[in-house]
Write a protein that holds these residues in place. Structure first.
Motif, PDB file in Angstrom:
ATOM      1  N   GLU A  58     -37.123  25.373  44.837  1.00  0.00           N
ATOM      2  CA  GLU A  58     -36.904  25.530  43.388  1.00  0.00           C
ATOM      3  C   GLU A  58     -35.602  24.864  42.963  1.00  0.00           C
ATOM      4  OE1 GLU A  58     -36.974  29.711  42.557  1.00  0.00           O
ATOM      5  OE2 GLU A  58     -39.094  29.903  43.103  1.00  0.00           O
ATOM      6  N   ILE A  59     -34.551  25.043  43.745  1.00  0.00           N
ATOM      7  CA  ILE A  59     -33.262  24.414  43.434  1.00  0.00           C
ATOM      8  C   ILE A  59     -33.401  22.901  43.440  1.00  0.00           C
ATOM      9  CG2 ILE A  59     -30.910  24.022  44.272  1.00  0.00           C
ATOM     10  CD1 ILE A  59     -30.982  26.964  45.300  1.00  0.00           C
ATOM     11  N   LEU A  60     -34.079  22.366  44.441  1.00  0.00           N
ATOM     12  CA  LEU A  60     -34.273  20.914  44.513  1.00  0.00           C
ATOM     13  C   LEU A  60     -35.037  20.398  43.299  1.00  0.00           C
ATOM     14  CD1 LEU A  60     -35.152  20.445  48.287  1.00  0.00           C
ATOM     15  CD2 LEU A  60     -33.064  19.706  47.123  1.00  0.00           C
ATOM     16  N   ILE A  61     -36.096  21.086  42.921  1.00  0.00           N
ATOM     17  CA  ILE A  61     -36.892  20.662  41.769  1.00  0.00           C
ATOM     18  C   ILE A  61     -36.060  20.735  40.490  1.00  0.00           C
ATOM     19  CG2 ILE A  61     -38.894  21.209  40.327  1.00  0.00           C
ATOM     20  CD1 ILE A  61     -40.262  22.214  42.949  1.00  0.00           C
ATOM     21  N   GLU A  62     -35.318  21.833  40.324  1.00  0.00           N
ATOM     22  CA  GLU A  62     -34.462  21.984  39.140  1.00  0.00           C
ATOM     23  C   GLU A  62     -33.463  20.841  39.045  1.00  0.00           C
ATOM     24  OE1 GLU A  62     -32.632  25.808  39.630  1.00  0.00           O
ATOM     25  OE2 GLU A  62     -34.508  26.893  39.291  1.00  0.00           O
ATOM     26  N   ARG A  63     -32.836  20.515  40.159  1.00  0.00           N
ATOM     27  CA  ARG A  63     -31.858  19.429  40.174  1.00  0.00           C
ATOM     28  C   ARG A  63     -32.506  18.085  39.907  1.00  0.00           C
ATOM     29  NH1 ARG A  63     -26.865  20.241  42.674  1.00  0.00           N
ATOM     30  NH2 ARG A  63     -26.217  22.377  42.239  1.00  0.00           N
ATOM     31  N   ARG A  64     -33.692  17.857  40.467  1.00  0.00           N
ATOM     32  CA  ARG A  64     -34.398  16.584  40.231  1.00  0.00           C
ATOM     33  C   ARG A  64     -34.691  16.422  38.750  1.00  0.00           C
ATOM     34  NH1 ARG A  64     -39.451  15.578  39.145  1.00  0.00           N
ATOM     35  NH2 ARG A  64     -40.387  17.438  40.070  1.00  0.00           N
ATOM     36  N   LYS A  65     -35.219  17.472  38.150  1.00  0.00           N
ATOM     37  CA  LYS A  65     -35.558  17.413  36.722  1.00  0.00           C
ATOM     38  C   LYS A  65     -34.312  17.262  35.858  1.00  0.00           C
ATOM     39  CE  LYS A  65     -39.968  19.800  37.064  1.00  0.00           C
ATOM     40  NZ  LYS A  65     -40.746  21.003  36.701  1.00  0.00           N
ATOM     41  N   ALA A  66     -33.233  17.964  36.229  1.00  0.00           N
ATOM     42  CA  ALA A  66     -31.982  17.857  35.473  1.00  0.00           C
ATOM     43  C   ALA A  66     -31.415  16.439  35.537  1.00  0.00           C
ATOM     44  CB  ALA A  66     -30.963  18.866  35.994  1.00  0.00           C
ATOM     45  N   ALA A  67     -31.696  15.752  36.634  1.00  0.00           N
ATOM     46  CA  ALA A  67     -31.250  14.368  36.784  1.00  0.00           C
ATOM     47  C   ALA A  67     -32.167  13.399  36.042  1.00  0.00           C
ATOM     48  CB  ALA A  67     -31.178  13.992  38.265  1.00  0.00           C
ATOM     49  N   GLY A  68     -33.244  13.924  35.452  1.00  0.00           N
ATOM     50  CA  GLY A  68     -34.174  13.076  34.715  1.00  0.00           C
ATOM     51  C   GLY A  68     -35.054  12.229  35.607  1.00  0.00           C
ATOM     52  N   LEU A  69     -35.294  12.706  36.828  1.00  0.00           N
ATOM     53  CA  LEU A  69     -36.082  11.937  37.790  1.00  0.00           C
ATOM     54  C   LEU A  69     -37.469  12.539  37.982  1.00  0.00           C
ATOM     55  CD1 LEU A  69     -33.264  11.502  40.454  1.00  0.00           C
ATOM     56  CD2 LEU A  69     -34.100   9.765  38.859  1.00  0.00           C
ATOM     57  N   THR A  70     -38.419  11.672  38.260  1.00  0.00           N
ATOM     58  CA  THR A  70     -39.776  12.100  38.593  1.00  0.00           C
ATOM     59  C   THR A  70     -39.941  12.076  40.109  1.00  0.00           C
ATOM     60  OG1 THR A  70     -40.688   9.867  38.590  1.00  0.00           O
ATOM     61  CG2 THR A  70     -40.652  11.045  36.462  1.00  0.00           C
ATOM     62  N   GLN A  71     -41.026  12.649  40.567  1.00  0.00           N
ATOM     63  CA  GLN A  71     -41.333  12.559  41.994  1.00  0.00           C
ATOM     64  C   GLN A  71     -41.435  11.099  42.418  1.00  0.00           C
ATOM     65  OE1 GLN A  71     -44.926  14.846  42.437  1.00  0.00           O
ATOM     66  NE2 GLN A  71     -43.828  16.792  42.538  1.00  0.00           N
ATOM     67  N   GLY A  72     -42.016  10.289  41.574  1.00  0.00           N
ATOM     68  CA  GLY A  72     -42.173   8.872  41.871  1.00  0.00           C
ATOM     69  C   GLY A  72     -40.848   8.155  42.069  1.00  0.00           C
ATOM     70  N   ASP A  73     -39.808   8.617  41.382  1.00  0.00           N
ATOM     71  CA  ASP A  73     -38.487   8.014  41.540  1.00  0.00           C
ATOM     72  C   ASP A  73     -37.918   8.240  42.939  1.00  0.00           C
ATOM     73  OD1 ASP A  73     -38.388   7.081  38.867  1.00  0.00           O
ATOM     74  OD2 ASP A  73     -37.626   9.019  38.174  1.00  0.00           O
ATOM     75  N   LEU A  74     -38.403   9.262  43.633  1.00  0.00           N
ATOM     76  CA  LEU A  74     -37.893   9.598  44.957  1.00  0.00           C
ATOM     77  C   LEU A  74     -38.589   8.828  46.080  1.00  0.00           C
ATOM     78  CD1 LEU A  74     -37.578  13.481  44.648  1.00  0.00           C
ATOM     79  CD2 LEU A  74     -35.988  11.723  43.893  1.00  0.00           C
ATOM     80  N   VAL A  75     -39.703   8.203  45.769  1.00  0.00           N
ATOM     81  CA  VAL A  75     -40.521   7.533  46.785  1.00  0.00           C
ATOM     82  C   VAL A  75     -39.717   6.566  47.662  1.00  0.00           C
ATOM     83  CG1 VAL A  75     -42.432   5.896  47.099  1.00  0.00           C
ATOM     84  CG2 VAL A  75     -42.719   7.892  45.614  1.00  0.00           C
ATOM     85  N   PRO A  76     -38.940   5.628  47.089  1.00  0.00           N
ATOM     86  CA  PRO A  76     -38.251   4.674  47.951  1.00  0.00           C
ATOM     87  C   PRO A  76     -37.197   5.313  48.863  1.00  0.00           C
ATOM     88  CG  PRO A  76     -38.011   4.061  45.620  1.00  0.00           C
ATOM     89  CD  PRO A  76     -38.740   5.358  45.681  1.00  0.00           C
ATOM     90  N   VAL A  77     -36.547   6.355  48.384  1.00  0.00           N
ATOM     91  CA  VAL A  77     -35.486   6.988  49.168  1.00  0.00           C
ATOM     92  C   VAL A  77     -36.057   7.883  50.260  1.00  0.00           C
ATOM     93  CG1 VAL A  77     -33.461   8.480  49.057  1.00  0.00           C
ATOM     94  CG2 VAL A  77     -33.933   6.890  47.195  1.00  0.00           C
ATOM     95  N   LEU A  78     -37.074   8.674  49.911  1.00  0.00           N
ATOM     96  CA  LEU A  78     -37.656   9.597  50.891  1.00  0.00           C
ATOM     97  C   LEU A  78     -38.626   8.917  51.839  1.00  0.00           C
ATOM     98  CD1 LEU A  78     -38.293  12.811  48.767  1.00  0.00           C
ATOM     99  CD2 LEU A  78     -36.425  12.317  50.325  1.00  0.00           C
ATOM    100  N   ARG A  79     -39.021   7.694  51.491  1.00  0.00           N
ATOM    101  CA  ARG A  79     -39.967   6.934  52.317  1.00  0.00           C
ATOM    102  C   ARG A  79     -41.288   7.677  52.489  1.00  0.00           C
ATOM    103  NH1 ARG A  79     -35.242   6.089  56.455  1.00  0.00           N
ATOM    104  NH2 ARG A  79     -33.903   4.821  55.158  1.00  0.00           N
ATOM    105  N   LYS A  80     -41.685   8.333  51.402  1.00  0.00           N
ATOM    106  CA  LYS A  80     -42.968   9.033  51.350  1.00  0.00           C
ATOM    107  C   LYS A  80     -43.643   8.631  50.052  1.00  0.00           C
ATOM    108  CE  LYS A  80     -41.244  13.066  53.804  1.00  0.00           C
ATOM    109  NZ  LYS A  80     -41.574  12.457  55.052  1.00  0.00           N
ATOM    110  N   ASP A  81     -44.949   8.751  50.007  1.00  0.00           N
ATOM    111  CA  ASP A  81     -45.606   8.478  48.738  1.00  0.00           C
ATOM    112  C   ASP A  81     -45.454   9.695  47.826  1.00  0.00           C
ATOM    113  OD1 ASP A  81     -47.526  10.325  49.644  1.00  0.00           O
ATOM    114  OD2 ASP A  81     -48.969   8.787  50.165  1.00  0.00           O
ATOM    115  N   GLN A  82     -45.841   9.526  46.562  1.00  0.00           N
ATOM    116  CA  GLN A  82     -45.676  10.602  45.581  1.00  0.00           C
ATOM    117  C   GLN A  82     -46.443  11.843  45.994  1.00  0.00           C
ATOM    118  OE1 GLN A  82     -48.149  11.766  43.097  1.00  0.00           O
ATOM    119  NE2 GLN A  82     -46.648  13.296  42.500  1.00  0.00           N
ATOM    120  N   THR A  83     -47.593  11.671  46.624  1.00  0.00           N
ATOM    121  CA  THR A  83     -48.383  12.814  47.087  1.00  0.00           C
ATOM    122  C   THR A  83     -47.608  13.619  48.119  1.00  0.00           C
ATOM    123  OG1 THR A  83     -50.430  11.604  46.675  1.00  0.00           O
ATOM    124  CG2 THR A  83     -50.570  13.494  48.151  1.00  0.00           C
ATOM    125  N   GLY A  84     -46.921  12.951  49.024  1.00  0.00           N
ATOM    126  CA  GLY A  84     -46.113  13.637  50.030  1.00  0.00           C
ATOM    127  C   GLY A  84     -44.982  14.430  49.404  1.00  0.00           C
TER     128      GLY A  84
END
Length: 81
Positions: free
Chosen positions: A16-42
């Motif tokens: 929940e904290i991670l999701i809250e912070r992601r949203k507060a940063a204005g980022l989508t799951q898709g924005d994390l794809v290159p950094v996490l090296r996972k697809d959006q589904t992952g």
């Protein structure tokens, strides 16, 4: 690790904290794809607690959302008791 690990209240709060912070940063799951090296589904599976987040992915997730992993972990720890 079994289902208990991903349904544990402490784990749920960390996600929940991670999701809250992601949203507060204005980022989508898709924005994390290159950094996490996972697809959006992952990433979605992590956020829906269908897949366990390991420590390396935790650090990468924090970096992707512009959060310090140690600070975020301290926030989570302070809310446990």
């Amino acid at each position: 690790m079994g289902a208990r690990d991903i349904t544990d209240n402490d784990y749920a709060r960390l996600i929940e904290i991670l999701i809250e912070r992601r949203k507060a940063a204005g980022l989508t799951q898709g924005d994390l794809v290159p950094v996490l090296r996972k697809d959006q589904t992952g990433i979605s599976k992590i956020e829906r607690r269908q897949r366990r987040l390991d420590v390396i992915d935790f650090v990468r997730y924090c970096e992707a959302i512009g959060a310090d992993p140690a600070t975020l972990l301290q926030e989570w720890l302070s809310g446990r008791g």
